[in-house]
Scaffold this motif. Structure first.
Motif, PDB file in Angstrom:
ATOM      1  N   ILE A  19       3.336  11.482 -10.001  1.00 31.79           N
ATOM      2  CA  ILE A  19       3.818  10.102 -10.137  1.00 31.79           C
ATOM      3  C   ILE A  19       5.272  10.032 -10.603  1.00 31.79           C
ATOM      4  N   HIS A  20       5.708  11.044 -11.359  1.00 34.81           N
ATOM      5  CA  HIS A  20       7.084  11.031 -11.870  1.00 34.81           C
ATOM      6  C   HIS A  20       8.069  11.713 -10.923  1.00 34.81           C
ATOM      7  N   ASP A  21       7.580  12.179  -9.787  1.00 38.14           N
ATOM      8  CA  ASP A  21       8.468  12.835  -8.826  1.00 38.14           C
ATOM      9  C   ASP A  21       9.288  11.777  -8.077  1.00 38.14           C
ATOM     10  N   LEU A  22      10.583  11.986  -8.040  1.00 37.45           N
ATOM     11  CA  LEU A  22      11.457  11.032  -7.360  1.00 37.45           C
ATOM     12  C   LEU A  22      11.341  11.126  -5.843  1.00 37.45           C
ATOM     13  N   ASN A  23      10.853  12.261  -5.355  1.00 38.39           N
ATOM     14  CA  ASN A  23      10.760  12.483  -3.901  1.00 38.39           C
ATOM     15  C   ASN A  23       9.295  12.609  -3.472  1.00 38.39           C
ATOM     16  N   LEU A  24       8.463  11.678  -3.903  1.00 32.77           N
ATOM     17  CA  LEU A  24       7.031  11.757  -3.601  1.00 32.77           C
ATOM     18  C   LEU A  24       6.772  11.675  -2.098  1.00 32.77           C
ATOM     19  N   SER A  25       7.516  10.835  -1.385  1.00 30.57           N
ATOM     20  CA  SER A  25       7.318  10.701   0.071  1.00 30.57           C
ATOM     21  C   SER A  25       7.608  12.030   0.769  1.00 30.57           C
ATOM     22  N   ARG A  26       8.646  12.734   0.318  1.00 30.77           N
ATOM     23  CA  ARG A  26       8.950  14.042   0.908  1.00 30.77           C
ATOM     24  C   ARG A  26       7.821  15.031   0.648  1.00 30.77           C
ATOM     25  N   PHE A  27       7.259  14.996  -0.552  1.00 32.04           N
ATOM     26  CA  PHE A  27       6.143  15.884  -0.903  1.00 32.04           C
ATOM     27  C   PHE A  27       4.930  15.617  -0.015  1.00 32.04           C
ATOM     28  N   MET A  40       0.857  -1.199   0.000  1.00 31.37           N
ATOM     29  CA  MET A  40       0.000   0.000   0.000  1.00 31.37           C
ATOM     30  C   MET A  40       0.889   1.245   0.000  1.00 31.37           C
ATOM     31  N   SER A  41       0.619   2.190  -0.926  1.00 30.07           N
ATOM     32  CA  SER A  41       1.473   3.362  -1.073  1.00 30.07           C
ATOM     33  C   SER A  41       1.269   4.336   0.078  1.00 30.07           C
ATOM     34  N   VAL A  42       2.266   5.213   0.249  1.00 30.00           N
ATOM     35  CA  VAL A  42       2.204   6.200   1.333  1.00 30.00           C
ATOM     36  C   VAL A  42       1.052   7.172   1.118  1.00 30.00           C
ATOM     37  N   CYS A  43       0.724   7.493  -0.159  1.00 33.69           N
ATOM     38  CA  CYS A  43      -0.394   8.410  -0.448  1.00 33.69           C
ATOM     39  C   CYS A  43      -1.714   7.822   0.024  1.00 33.69           C
ATOM     40  N   LEU A  44      -1.914   6.529  -0.267  1.00 36.46           N
ATOM     41  CA  LEU A  44      -3.168   5.881   0.112  1.00 36.46           C
ATOM     42  C   LEU A  44      -3.312   5.794   1.632  1.00 36.46           C
ATOM     43  N   ILE A  45      -2.214   5.508   2.329  1.00 33.72           N
ATOM     44  CA  ILE A  45      -2.249   5.405   3.800  1.00 33.72           C
ATOM     45  C   ILE A  45      -2.634   6.738   4.413  1.00 33.72           C
ATOM     46  N   PHE A  46      -1.959   7.824   3.973  1.00 40.45           N
ATOM     47  CA  PHE A  46      -2.253   9.149   4.526  1.00 40.45           C
ATOM     48  C   PHE A  46      -3.663   9.595   4.180  1.00 40.45           C
ATOM     49  N   LEU A  85      -3.918  20.636 -16.978  1.00 40.70           N
ATOM     50  CA  LEU A  85      -2.514  21.040 -17.159  1.00 40.70           C
ATOM     51  C   LEU A  85      -1.602  19.824 -17.256  1.00 40.70           C
ATOM     52  N   HIS A  86      -1.929  18.783 -16.510  1.00 38.59           N
ATOM     53  CA  HIS A  86      -1.104  17.569 -16.493  1.00 38.59           C
ATOM     54  C   HIS A  86      -1.043  16.943 -17.888  1.00 38.59           C
ATOM     55  N   ASP A  87      -2.179  16.962 -18.597  1.00 35.78           N
ATOM     56  CA  ASP A  87      -2.219  16.380 -19.946  1.00 35.78           C
ATOM     57  C   ASP A  87      -1.674  17.323 -21.008  1.00 35.78           C
TER      58      ASP A  87
END
Length: 569
Positions: A79-87, A1-7, A315-317
């Motif tokens: 999703i392409h951020d290398l530091n997603l957990s920090r974000f 389970m990803s950190v985003c889903l947990i939070f 904007l993402h697309d």
């Protein structure tokens, strides 16, 4: 389970718990005041205090719900951020700072939350590490630092009472003339955090942050902290302070609405709409209705968070292209996102029976039934018309007009996490206004007005709709041709506020610093100081070197020294 889903799951469950707790507190008229003694020095206790009432619990439930949706949305957007957990951790710290401020009846703990918001917002604004983000981050941090200084000064002034828990002294603050100084400082701090004139420049600049951060900041956290603080201090505000607050907020509301109609950056248009709505909240607070201000604060948080999320999906697309003139016909490619985008814009404009309508219509009818001068009345209704105008203009450019982006594009609603998080908010955008009106007002408001005044709100919405459609369609050149370029620049640049906040403040100091460096530091100081000392030492050393090399001079000075010693004896 990803950190985003947990939070996101954790914050979502907490928001539900706090929401139902707020209903219980509201029905039973409960208020819990908790004090924790941290430590004692020389019989002087250091106490951490928290207040739990229906207002703080309801607001915190909205903050946590929007945060949970934003964090889940970020799992695809970043999703392409290398530091997603920090974000995600930065966003979590941001939310915790806001909660600390919400539950604090104490100026010290309010400062901790207030300063935490400023510090973490700086880290989030400069998240994309480039020159523009750095400049925007510094402008945001320094503007908010002014408010931090005001809170610090009010803490120092509050020593006169012997306790920093302002909640006990709200009635006394109004009667004590010397303590009105605290309220002026609180007003100043709230104006910096809520970006009222003359501190408005940092809010559009903060758009350099990632879009999920903008969604969180502009809906329920950073900019609403100032409004919430004013709601807490509402019963202490004197008539003079409220009049000053009313004028500043009305001018801010008008300036932001006018500027948004001449802006082409998608995120800046939505940021200016936030600024306009903040002016509306503070102005209705200054007119004496803190409950209406809180009502609009909550209803605005719902559709503004979703509006930014829809804009972020577009904007993402589009490869982060933010110019609305490159967009168009998005309804063909992203029907789900554009449907929610249109609903949010209509709610922002005050279309009947969406969440924004219940608070805005009530505010405008409250204004119509009050004893106000024509200036304030016109400011309110013109600003409402401008809100509808830029909302329709935004819908026209993004959804209706021709597609002007690259021919090699790939647009679709294929992001599952982003769509789910947006769908989680859309039902509250549609039904949240009526639910909130039932919850907040135990007795339904009924404002009896003459027919023309009753229809005034709908007339303004209709006129704003027509003006927005005309100004963004083929007749746009007609509107622009009647205005010269300096006037257009003055309006679109927020009445030159960014220049006054940055270049206008630091230019003369930097210019004087350059003169000082050139003529004093590198001029007279160099001539009379280190450089002159260097030349003197060179001359003396060369003179003594010459004496040491010449034996006659050396013997002569030796004889003179012996004679001098003998004479002194």
């Amino acid at each position: 389970m990803s950190v985003c889903l947990i939070f996101s799951i954790f914050l979502f469950l907490m928001s539900f718990f706090l929401f139902f707790s707020s209903l219980i507190f509201l029905l039973n008229e409960l208020t819990y005041f908790l004090e924790f003694e941290i430590f004692v020095i020389n019989s002087c206790p250091f106490i951490m205090s928290l207040i739990f009432d229906w207002m703080s619990l309801l607001f915190s439930s909205f903050v946590l719900f929007i945060s949970s949706m934003v964090i889940y949305y970020s799992s695809d957007y970043m999703i392409h951020d290398l530091n997603l957990s920090r974000f995600i951790m930065l966003i979590f710290m941001f939310v915790m700072s806001m909660l600390l401020m919400i539950f604090s009846p104490n100026l010290i703990s309010i400062l901790l939350g207030w300063d935490g918001l400023g510090l973490v917002s700086y880290c989030l604004v400069i998240y994309y590490q480039n020159v523009k983000s750095s400049s925007a981050g510094m402008l945001t941090a320094i503007s908010n630092r002014l408010g931090d200084v005001a809170i610090l000064m009010s803490i120092a002034w509050f020593i006169n009472y012997g306790n920093w828990s302002f909640i006990f002294y709200l009635d006394y603050l109004l009667k004590d003339f010397s303590m009105q100084f605290i309220l002026l400082l609180i007003i100043f701090a709230s104006m910096t955090k809520s970006a009222q004139i003359p501190f408005s420049a940092w809010l559009p600049a903060a758009m350099a942050a990632p879009t999920p951060v903008s969604s969180l900041v502009h809906s329920s956290t950073l900019v609403t902290a100032g409004v919430y603080l004013l709601i807490r201090f509402f019963h202490s505000l004197s008539d003079t302070i409220m009049l000053f607050l009313l004028l500043m907020s009305c001018v801010t509301m008008f300036m932001a609405g006018l500027g948004a109609n001449f802006e082409y950056d998608l995120k800046k248009i939505i940021a200016l709409s936030t600024l306009s709505q903040l002016g509306l909240m503070i102005s209705i607070l200054a007119l004496g209705s803190n409950l209406l201000s809180f009502f609009h604060l909550l209803s605005h948080a719902l559709f503004k968070a979703l509006l930014f999320m829809c804009a972020g999906s577009i904007l993402h697309d589009l490869g982060n292209c933010q110019d609305v003139r490159y967009m168009g016909s998005m309804l063909n490619f992203k029907p789900l996102t554009c449907s929610m985008f249109i609903i949010c814009n209509l709610s922002l404009g005050g279309l009947p029976f969406l969440s924004g309508f219940y608070s805005k219509d009530l505010i405008l009818e409250f204004i119509s039934g009050g004893f106000l001068n024509v200036f304030i009345y016109l400011m309110y209704f013109i600003s409402t018309g401008l809100t509808v105008s830029y909302s329709i203009r935004l819908v026209y450019y993004v959804v209706i007009s021709d597609f002007n982006y690259f021919s090699t594009y790939s647009l679709s609603d294929n992001s599952f996490n982003m769509s789910i998080s947006m769908l989680g908010l859309i039902f509250l955008v549609i039904f949240g206004g009526c639910f909130l009106s039932w919850i907040l007002f135990s007795i339904p408001y009924f404002i009896c007005l003459p027919l023309m005044l009753k229809l005034m709100t709908f007339m303004v919405i209709l006129l704003g709709f027509l003006f927005g459609l005309l100004s963004s369609s083929l007749n746009y050149g007609f509107f622009m041709g009647s205005m010269n370029m300096p006037s257009l620049l003055f309006i679109s640049l927020m009445w030159n506020m960014p220049f006054l906040s940055t270049y206008g403040i630091n230019f003369y100091f930097l210019y004087l610093g350059g003169i000082y460096y050139k003529y004093v530091d590198q001029g007279w100081f160099e001539e009379l100081g280190s450089q002159n000392l260097y030349f003197i030492l060179i001359k003396l050393s060369s003179f003594f070197s010459m004496l040491n090399k010449n034996l006659k001079f050396y013997l002569m000075f030796l004889i003179f020294w012996i004679l001098f010693v003998l004479l002194m004896i």
